[in-house]
Design an enzyme around this catalytic site. Structure first.
Site, short mmCIF file in Angstrom:
data_model
loop_
_atom_site.label_atom_id
_atom_site.label_comp_id
_atom_site.label_asym_id
_atom_site.label_seq_id
_atom_site.Cartn_x
_atom_site.Cartn_y
_atom_site.Cartn_z
N GLU A 112 -3.13 -2.54 -2.41
CA GLU A 112 -4.84 -1.89 -2.04
C GLU A 112 -4.40 -0.70 -2.38
O GLU A 112 -3.85 0.17 -2.22
CB GLU A 112 -3.84 -2.43 -0.53
CG GLU A 112 -4.73 -1.89 0.61
CD GLU A 112 -4.52 -1.39 1.66
OE1 GLU A 112 -3.49 -1.52 2.29
OE2 GLU A 112 -5.67 -1.11 2.68
N HIS A 117 -11.65 1.96 1.71
CA HIS A 117 -10.84 2.26 0.72
C HIS A 117 -12.83 2.59 -0.44
O HIS A 117 -11.86 2.25 -1.38
CB HIS A 117 -9.85 1.66 0.04
CG HIS A 117 -8.90 1.74 1.40
ND1 HIS A 117 -7.44 1.57 1.00
CD2 HIS A 117 -8.84 2.70 3.11
CE1 HIS A 117 -6.81 1.90 1.81
NE2 HIS A 117 -7.10 2.46 3.16
N ASP A 142 -7.03 -4.21 10.29
CA ASP A 142 -7.18 -2.99 10.35
C ASP A 142 -7.80 -1.96 10.78
O ASP A 142 -8.04 -1.21 9.53
CB ASP A 142 -6.11 -2.63 8.15
CG ASP A 142 -5.14 -1.64 8.34
OD1 ASP A 142 -5.41 -1.22 9.22
OD2 ASP A 142 -5.53 -1.47 6.80
N HIS A 177 -8.32 -6.25 4.32
CA HIS A 177 -8.00 -5.48 5.18
C HIS A 177 -9.19 -4.93 5.89
O HIS A 177 -10.16 -4.63 5.82
CB HIS A 177 -7.62 -4.24 4.92
CG HIS A 177 -6.03 -4.73 5.32
ND1 HIS A 177 -4.78 -3.35 5.27
CD2 HIS A 177 -4.75 -5.17 5.12
CE1 HIS A 177 -4.09 -3.64 5.57
NE2 HIS A 177 -4.39 -5.04 5.47
N ASP A 197 -10.65 4.05 10.29
CA ASP A 197 -10.16 2.95 10.60
C ASP A 197 -10.45 2.76 12.30
O ASP A 197 -9.26 2.40 13.69
CB ASP A 197 -9.02 2.83 10.44
CG ASP A 197 -8.13 2.78 9.38
OD1 ASP A 197 -8.69 1.77 8.87
OD2 ASP A 197 -7.50 3.70 9.39
N LYS A 238 -7.23 2.54 -3.14
CA LYS A 238 -7.76 3.09 -2.08
C LYS A 238 -8.35 4.68 -2.68
O LYS A 238 -7.55 4.14 -3.97
CB LYS A 238 -6.98 4.10 -1.52
CG LYS A 238 -6.49 5.01 0.18
CD LYS A 238 -6.28 5.00 1.38
CE LYS A 238 -6.38 6.26 2.42
NZ LYS A 238 -5.95 5.97 3.70
N ASP A 243 -12.36 7.03 6.01
CA ASP A 243 -11.48 5.61 6.09
C ASP A 243 -10.67 6.38 7.75
O ASP A 243 -9.47 5.57 7.66
CB ASP A 243 -10.60 5.91 5.23
CG ASP A 243 -8.95 4.85 5.50
OD1 ASP A 243 -9.82 3.91 5.71
OD2 ASP A 243 -8.16 4.06 4.98
N ASP A 252 -9.76 -3.10 1.67
CA ASP A 252 -9.72 -2.62 2.45
C ASP A 252 -11.30 -2.06 2.22
O ASP A 252 -12.15 -1.36 1.58
CB ASP A 252 -8.23 -1.66 3.11
CG ASP A 252 -8.60 -0.43 4.07
OD1 ASP A 252 -9.66 -0.47 4.97
OD2 ASP A 252 -7.48 -0.83 5.12
N TRP A 291 0.67 -0.95 -0.04
CA TRP A 291 0.47 0.08 0.24
C TRP A 291 0.85 1.01 0.10
O TRP A 291 1.62 0.92 1.08
CB TRP A 291 -0.71 0.06 1.01
CG TRP A 291 -2.14 1.06 1.52
CD1 TRP A 291 -2.71 2.21 0.62
CD2 TRP A 291 -1.56 2.83 2.22
NE1 TRP A 291 -3.02 2.96 0.57
CE2 TRP A 291 -2.08 3.92 1.26
CE3 TRP A 291 -0.37 2.39 2.73
CZ2 TRP A 291 -1.69 5.11 2.96
CZ3 TRP A 291 -0.22 3.62 2.97
CH2 TRP A 291 -1.19 5.22 2.95
C1 RNT Z 1 -3.65 2.97 5.04
C2 RNT Z 1 -3.85 1.18 4.37
C3 RNT Z 1 -3.19 0.86 5.54
C4 RNT Z 1 -2.27 0.07 6.46
C5 RNT Z 1 -1.92 -0.27 7.48
C6 RNT Z 1 -1.42 0.41 8.01
O1 RNT Z 1 -4.87 3.60 4.02
O2 RNT Z 1 -5.65 0.74 5.19
O3 RNT Z 1 -3.11 -0.81 5.23
O4 RNT Z 1 -3.89 0.98 7.74
O5 RNT Z 1 -1.37 -0.50 6.57
ZN ZN Z 2 -5.02 -1.09 5.17
#
Ligand code: RNT
Ligand code: ZN
Length: 412
Positions: A220, A257, A321, A281, A291, A222, A289, A254, A181
């Site tokens: 990955e 994303h 994640d 993720h 998290d 986004k 995003d 993810d 990523w």
């Molecule tokens: C960032 C991505 C990535 C990170 C990690 C720390 O938007 O989701 O995966 O969160 O690698």
């Molecule tokens: Zn991620």
């Protein structure tokens, strides 16, 4: 009759075998991310801070500041999390023992202590090159950088990380998922949207050129990051096309994303006809995003249903994640990981209604899936925890509070 025996009968009346569900669940590995324990700061650049358009908010006391503290915190979480676990590391968690090297010179030896930890706990390791929190990523560009020197530095980092991933696979006798990523993008409308993508494609080709046993590569995508709102080089179309045209490279989803009404649960069966692996993720975006810690919500259940009912338990590689610095970080790990497992169990305990769909019988689908929602799921989950030797319910919170008093609160 105890509660589990009674639940088992009620599920059986629906044609659902709780024993089979428990057996399947205990073999589904969940890759826990190391970075919930220290707010994604890592150890290789103590003063770098977190960059790359991602952010942890909160300053709850007790953040792990050293590898020893992070390992101890993980071990505390392992006492309460049932089932099969893996550990997902970032390159920034290298352990130098007094001889630091830059990211392009990382070697397996810098991760030997993590391998030791993994062996002790009989878990596999997954890996991520770290393309953020570094002076050469200060302008938010890495593998797509127009400056060849900087781009080459990050290509060398990618190559070094794949070799570390191969070392993990060899040492531990299980695959290592290596996830790329990058934060690359622009705050405002760019003058060139193609050039950065052509450079990223070339960088990836160089990074993935070496054939390495045991490494599963993935990329990955986004939509945007903080300060990178207008353009993201590694977008969904870019990476899904890259993976589809490069055998052995997979597309990681993810769920923070994508645009807010898009769902990863529907993307899994869209990719399954084309890919034999789908890395995830699992996260919880709240308006962006963000998290947040994964909760037992509808989308988590839908994701789990797609994994389970499409026989994709061996194809979907589940990683987590999330990073919340406003609550006890160990509790965050435990809640999020247990919720992933709960959702999988919930999915394993749903009636199979595919035949009804093919008959156009949407009445049965609606009625039976709604009725199944209130079957005594909690009793089956409690049985799973008890058989796995971990606390079944909220009594574990007292264990974590105790660790907070005796260990976390003593950290400066
Ligand atoms: C960032 C991505 C990535 C990170 C990690 C720390 O938007 O989701 O995966 O969160 O690698
Ligand atoms: Zn991620």
């Amino acid at each position: 009759m105890n509660r589990y025996e009674s639940a088992k009968e009620l599920y059986a009346a629906f044609g659902i075998d709780t024993e089979a569900a428990l057996e399947t669940l205990k073999n589904i590995p969940i890759s826990m991310h190391c970075w919930q324990g220290d707010d994604v700061l890592g150890f290789d650049r103590p003063d770098a801070g977190l960059s790359g358009g991602i952010q942890t908010t909160g300053n709850y006391p007790g953040r792990a500041r050293t590898p020893e503290e992070l390992m101890a915190d993980l071990e505390e979480a392992y006492k309460i999390i049932p089932g099969k676990k893996r550990l997902n590391l970032h390159a920034s968690y290298a352990i130098f023992d007094g001889e630091p090297v830059d990211r392009d010179a990382l070697e397996p030896k810098h991760f030997a202590k993590w391998v030791e930890f993994a062996k002790k706990h009989n878990i596999g390791l997954d890996f991520n090159p770290t393309y953020f929190s570094h002076p050469l990523a200060a302008d938010g560009l890495t593998l797509s950088h127009p400056n060849e020197e900087i781009r080459n530095f990050w290509i060398r980092h990618g190559i070094a990380c794949r070799r570390i991933a191969a070392y993990f696979a060899k040492e531990l006798g299980t695959h290592c998922l290596n996830n790329v990523w990058i934060p690359d993008g622009y705050k405002d409308i760019p003058a060139d949207r193609l050039g950065p993508r052509m450079r990223l494609k070339d960088s990836l080709d160089q990074i993935f050129a070496e054939k390495l046993d045991g490494v599963i590569d993935c990329v990955e995508s986004k939509v945007f990051g903080i300060g990178v709102e207008s353009y993201t080089v590694g977008s969904g179309e870019f990476y899904v096309s890259y993976a589809a045209s490069h055998p052995g490279v997979y597309y990681l989803l993810d769920n923070g994303h994508f645009h807010p009404t898009e769902v990863v649960s529907d993307k899994i069966p869209a990719l399954l006809p084309f890919f034999d692996k789908i890395p995830l993720h699992v996260s919880r975006p709240v308006r962006w995003d963000s998290d947040h810690v994964v909760i037992f919500d509808d989308e988590l259940k839908e994701i789990s249903k797609e994994i389970v009912r499409n026989d994709a338990v061996d194809k979907v590689l589940i990683g987590l994640d999330f990073f919340d610095a406003s609550i006890n970080r160990i509790a965050a790990w435990i809640v999020g990981t247990r919720n992933m497992q709960k959702a999988l169990l919930f999915a394993l305990l749903q009636p199979d209604l595919k035949a009804a769909q093919n008959e156009g019988n949407f009445t049965d689908i609606l009625v039976l899936s709604e009725e199944a929602k209130t079957l005594p799921f909690g009793d089956v989950w409690a049985e799973y925890c008890t058989r796995s030797g971990v606390p079944a319910g909220s009594e574990w919170l007292a264990m974590i509070r105790d660790y907070e008093t005796t260990v976390l609160s003593k950290r400066g």
